[in-house]
Design an enzyme around this catalytic site. Structure first.
Site, PDB file in Angstrom:
ATOM      1  N   GLU A 118       0.838  -1.187   0.000  1.00  0.00           N
ATOM      2  CA  GLU A 118       0.000   0.000   0.000  1.00  0.00           C
ATOM      3  C   GLU A 118       0.878   1.243   0.000  1.00  0.00           C
ATOM      4  O   GLU A 118       2.108   1.158   0.120  1.00  0.00           O
ATOM      5  CB  GLU A 118      -0.972  -0.019   1.195  1.00  0.00           C
ATOM      6  N   HIS A 233      -9.115   9.904   2.587  1.00  0.00           N
ATOM      7  CA  HIS A 233      -8.740   8.799   1.701  1.00  0.00           C
ATOM      8  C   HIS A 233      -8.954   9.245   0.264  1.00  0.00           C
ATOM      9  O   HIS A 233     -10.006   9.794  -0.067  1.00  0.00           O
ATOM     10  CB  HIS A 233      -9.575   7.555   2.004  1.00  0.00           C
ATOM     11  N   ARG A 278      -0.822   9.340   1.317  1.00  0.00           N
ATOM     12  CA  ARG A 278      -2.243   9.631   1.118  1.00  0.00           C
ATOM     13  C   ARG A 278      -2.528  11.121   0.974  1.00  0.00           C
ATOM     14  O   ARG A 278      -3.402  11.514   0.205  1.00  0.00           O
ATOM     15  CB  ARG A 278      -3.063   9.055   2.280  1.00  0.00           C
ATOM     16  N   HIS A 337     -11.550  10.219   6.372  1.00  0.00           N
ATOM     17  CA  HIS A 337     -11.332   8.797   6.619  1.00  0.00           C
ATOM     18  C   HIS A 337     -10.780   8.488   7.999  1.00  0.00           C
ATOM     19  O   HIS A 337     -11.208   7.530   8.630  1.00  0.00           O
ATOM     20  CB  HIS A 337     -10.379   8.261   5.551  1.00  0.00           C
ATOM     21  N   ARG A 372      -1.097   9.548   8.587  1.00  0.00           N
ATOM     22  CA  ARG A 372      -1.012   8.119   8.912  1.00  0.00           C
ATOM     23  C   ARG A 372      -0.516   7.305   7.723  1.00  0.00           C
ATOM     24  O   ARG A 372      -0.996   7.463   6.604  1.00  0.00           O
ATOM     25  CB  ARG A 372      -2.396   7.610   9.335  1.00  0.00           C
TER      26      ARG A 372
END
Length: 513
Positions: A118, A233, A278, A337, A372
């Site tokens: 990811e 997100h 992100r 998110h 994060r």
């Protein structure tokens, strides 16, 4: 509503039944514990919706040191390195613990764990379950374990409405359901109530995830950290459903690319491309939408007919919207998110209020910093739940009888403030809009109404965002686009939350500084 006192013999009370709450209760066994859940167990929690997995250095070519470096890089200078080091070292064992609780992680035919990739991870280290339904599988297994554990008393459809504090210490939790309200006398309460994405119009979180745990902690006098950092997100399914279905980052990890309505890949020149952090990807998508273009996630070349098998839940969601991801690009847009900030806690999950702990998204441990790293949240919940439980079990819990207030606050409702929060605290922020939001939120937060708690949380986030006069991680200001080399740390963010409380007490407007 009348208030009954429910004798729980001073047992600890865990508020919230997502991964963090369920695991904290399980780790406390065989000590009696009360688990308070505002919905039927297994529903209403963000954990159940999680498609991503747990990040843990389990591959032969991986190491906790690599996981540490990736987390620090994503956190953009605000992670607590000692906390990160401790969590990444404990992550592999947390995966084994979950398996002992009955979680079935995805494996190859030879029995090896199937590790995914990811965004912003340098190695394949994401452990999934049931393909793209990791949260559902974790919640299923943990609920089964909780129901088998005789020492756990479950109060379903009961919502914590207030933490009663006497002389700086927790003495009771007031909870309410449809027909009754109860006071649970305890000197040990654990907030594991999830996040605050439900404060936004576009969110992947359930509408009930509107920061209620943060409001409970604020009313109890707790300190906060890093409240301004809200993660969006980049790839929520663009459609009318709320909460917005998530199109997991793992799809991009398998090679899917982001394109505009003309079929142009707009991240081709961005370092990391679709697997950049992100905040970078979310802002890139936002800029496309801001100029009137639509954005799509294209998995036709990398997955095509294999999409259904690899991501069955996402395929089901897409088909419900009339999209076949094997042959159609998937329309996406950013959505609120995850909250990197929260209740400031120490290494054992203790807050600044005696007898109050926090675990999971509602807590700020310092792991995430300003942004994060993907799939670190479930890992954090699984790892820190054991530390919190150990601390709670070892704390003094001498019973002190006090008369509890009969006031039962109304059930929180964020519907009235979502447009304000969405406009002021979205992906790109500016001081003028945030100051207008503060002026709107302040009078709502001062009244004892259903909107008071959500407004208080939003107010504190807005003030923290106003005081961070730079762009860092998920916090991006159009009026302060640069990164301040001497930026104020999370310790000053705690001060801004306390200043919000002071402003509420004197009902005075709050300036930008």
């Amino acid at each position: 509503m009348s208030l009954d006192v429910h004798d729980i013999a001073g047992a600890p009370v865990v508020i919230g039944a997502g991964i963090a709450g369920l695991m904290t209760a399980l780790f406390l066994a065989p000590e009696p514990v009360v688990l308070v859940c505002n919905t039927p167990l297994g529903t209403g929690a963000c954990s159940e919706l999680a498609q991503g997995g747990l990040a843990a250095s389990l591959g032969e070519d991986d190491d906790p040191g690599f996981h540490l470096c990736d987390t620090l890089a994503a956190g953009d200078g605000l992670c607590d390195e000692a906390t990160v080091r401790r969590v990444v070292r404990a992550a592999p064992e947390a995966v084994k613990t979950l398996e002992r609780f009955g979680v079935a992680f995805d494996r190859y035919p030879d029995g090896a764990l199937r590790l995914g990739l990811e965004a912003a991870h340098s190695q394949r280290r994401i452990v999934h379950a049931a393909g793209d339904a990791t949260g559902r599988e974790l919640v299923r297994a943990l609920i089964a374990a909780v129901r088998r554990t005789a020492s756990i008393t479950i109060l379903e459809n009961m919502e914590a409405r207030r933490l009663i504090v006497d002389d700086g210490s927790i003495i009771a939790v007031v909870a309410a359901g449809r027909a009754r309200a109860i006071a649970l006398p305890t000197r040990r309460a654990v907030l594991a109530s999830g996040g605050m994405g439900g404060l936004f119009c576009d969110t992947t979180n359930p509408p009930g995830s509107c920061g209620h745990g943060l409001a409970l902690a604020a009313w109890a006098g707790a300190e906060f950290a890093d409240l301004e950092f809200v993660q969006f997100h980049p790839t929520a399914l663009d459609g009318p459903c709320r909460p917005m279905p998530l199109v997991s980052e793992a799809v991009r990890g398998e090679g899917a690319v982001l394109i505009d309505e003309r079929g142009q890949r707009f991240l081709a020149e961005t370092p990391g491309g679709e697997l950049a952090s992100r905040d970078v990807v979310a802002r890139a998508v936002w800029h496309q939408l801001a100029v009137g273009r639509r954005v799509f996630l294209d998995a036709r070349q990398c997955l095509g007919p294999r999409f259904d098998k690899r991501f069955p839940r996402i395929a089901e969601l897409c088909r419900g919207a009339g999209i076949d991801p094997a042959t159609d690009p998937i329309p996406v847009r950013p959505a609120a998110h995850y909250h990197m900030g929260g209740i400031a806690v120490d290494a054992a999950g203790r807050s600044s209020v005696d007898g109050l702990w926090a675990c999971g998204e509602v807590a700020c441990t310092g792991l995430h910093g300003a942004n994060r790293l993907a799939s670190n949240s479930l890992t954090e919940a699984a790892v820190t739940a054991s530390w919190v439980a150990e601390s709670v079990a070892g704390a003094s819990h001498t019973r002190r009888r006090r008369k509890c207030s009969t006031l039962v606050p109304p059930r929180p409702d964020a519907s009235g403030i979502r447009p304000v929060v969405s406009a002021a605290l979205g992906i790109i922020r500016d001081g003028e809009t945030m100051r207008e939001a503060v002026a709107t939120l302040l009078p709502i937060a001062t009244h004892n109404s259903a909107g008071s708690g959500p407004a208080l949380v939003s107010l504190m986030i807005a003030i923290a965002a106003l005081r961070r006069e730079e762009s860092r991680g998920a916090h991006c200001r159009s009026d302060f686009p640069g990164r301040d080399a001497d930026a104020r740390t999370s310790r000053l963010t705690r001060h801004s939350a306390m200043q919000a409380a002071a402003a509420l007490s004197c009902r005075a407007p709050i300036g930008s500084t």
